[in-house]
Design a protein around this motif. Sequence first.
Motif, short mmCIF file in Angstrom:
data_model
loop_
_atom_site.label_atom_id
_atom_site.label_comp_id
_atom_site.label_asym_id
_atom_site.label_seq_id
_atom_site.Cartn_x
_atom_site.Cartn_y
_atom_site.Cartn_z
N PRO A 134 15.87 1.45 -5.04
CA PRO A 134 16.33 1.31 -3.95
C PRO A 134 15.40 1.02 -2.65
O PRO A 134 15.38 0.09 -1.89
N LYS A 135 14.39 2.07 -2.58
CA LYS A 135 13.36 1.87 -1.67
C LYS A 135 12.53 0.76 -1.84
O LYS A 135 12.11 -0.03 -1.07
N THR A 136 12.19 0.32 -3.08
CA THR A 136 11.35 -0.68 -3.42
C THR A 136 11.85 -1.96 -2.95
O THR A 136 11.28 -2.82 -2.33
N LEU A 137 13.30 -2.14 -3.20
CA LEU A 137 14.04 -3.30 -2.99
C LEU A 137 13.93 -3.30 -1.48
O LEU A 137 13.83 -4.23 -0.75
N VAL B 84 0.64 -1.26 -0.14
CA VAL B 84 0.05 -0.03 0.14
C VAL B 84 0.90 1.13 -0.02
O VAL B 84 2.15 1.28 0.45
N PHE B 85 0.47 2.29 -0.37
CA PHE B 85 1.03 3.71 -0.61
C PHE B 85 0.46 4.52 0.61
O PHE B 85 -0.68 4.21 0.92
N CYS B 86 1.05 5.42 1.06
CA CYS B 86 0.59 6.20 2.16
C CYS B 86 0.84 7.58 1.91
O CYS B 86 2.05 7.99 1.54
N GLU B 87 -0.26 8.52 1.68
CA GLU B 87 -0.04 10.11 1.10
C GLU B 87 -0.63 10.67 2.43
O GLU B 87 -1.62 10.67 2.74
N LYS B 88 0.37 11.63 2.58
CA LYS B 88 -0.11 12.63 3.73
C LYS B 88 -0.83 11.89 4.99
O LYS B 88 -1.84 12.08 5.44
N TYR C 32 6.88 0.63 -11.39
CA TYR C 32 8.03 0.06 -10.75
C TYR C 32 7.93 -1.47 -10.82
O TYR C 32 8.74 -2.08 -10.23
N ALA C 33 7.32 -2.05 -11.67
CA ALA C 33 7.40 -3.42 -11.96
C ALA C 33 8.76 -4.19 -12.19
O ALA C 33 9.21 -5.24 -11.63
N LEU D 172 4.80 1.35 1.18
CA LEU D 172 5.75 1.89 0.42
C LEU D 172 5.82 3.47 0.60
O LEU D 172 6.69 4.01 -0.16
N GLY D 173 5.30 3.92 1.38
CA GLY D 173 5.43 5.36 1.66
C GLY D 173 4.61 6.14 0.57
O GLY D 173 3.52 5.69 0.10
N GLU D 174 5.14 7.42 0.17
CA GLU D 174 4.49 8.34 -0.77
C GLU D 174 4.96 7.59 -2.27
O GLU D 174 6.37 7.56 -2.50
N ALA D 175 4.10 7.45 -3.27
CA ALA D 175 4.58 7.06 -4.40
C ALA D 175 5.54 8.07 -5.45
O ALA D 175 6.33 7.43 -5.76
#
Length: 126
Positions: free
Chosen positions: A82-85, A19-23, A114-115, A73-76
Amino acid sequence: MKFSFAKNFQKNIPLLYPVFCEKKKIVPSGLRPLDQLVQKLHQEKHFEGKPGEVLTKFSETGKMPNRVIVFCLGEAKKLGAPKTLEYIAGALHEASKEKGSKLSFFLPENLVPYAASVAESFVMTN
């Protein structure tokens, strides 16, 4: 531990659910029952939505796998290879605590750009 990946969701195979998280708000990933579960966990403060955060949850719905490993995954716009890994490695580490050697992975639409990084992450951490 080495994992193989299932081609579809099965009740007895854990599901990795990014999941992404925005604000400080969880962005829906696309599977409504799981999005609702993650939103509930977020509202109840069981899942804060911090980048890299991982939570194993036993699914409460009969439509999804019994075990769901949610990871943030944080903010898109801040995500890169590197963060994806790093974040997928954390989720796989959590998954290695589960019995069995198969996993399912949900690739939400907002992760499609980012696939290649996702696939590389699985190869490098597996």
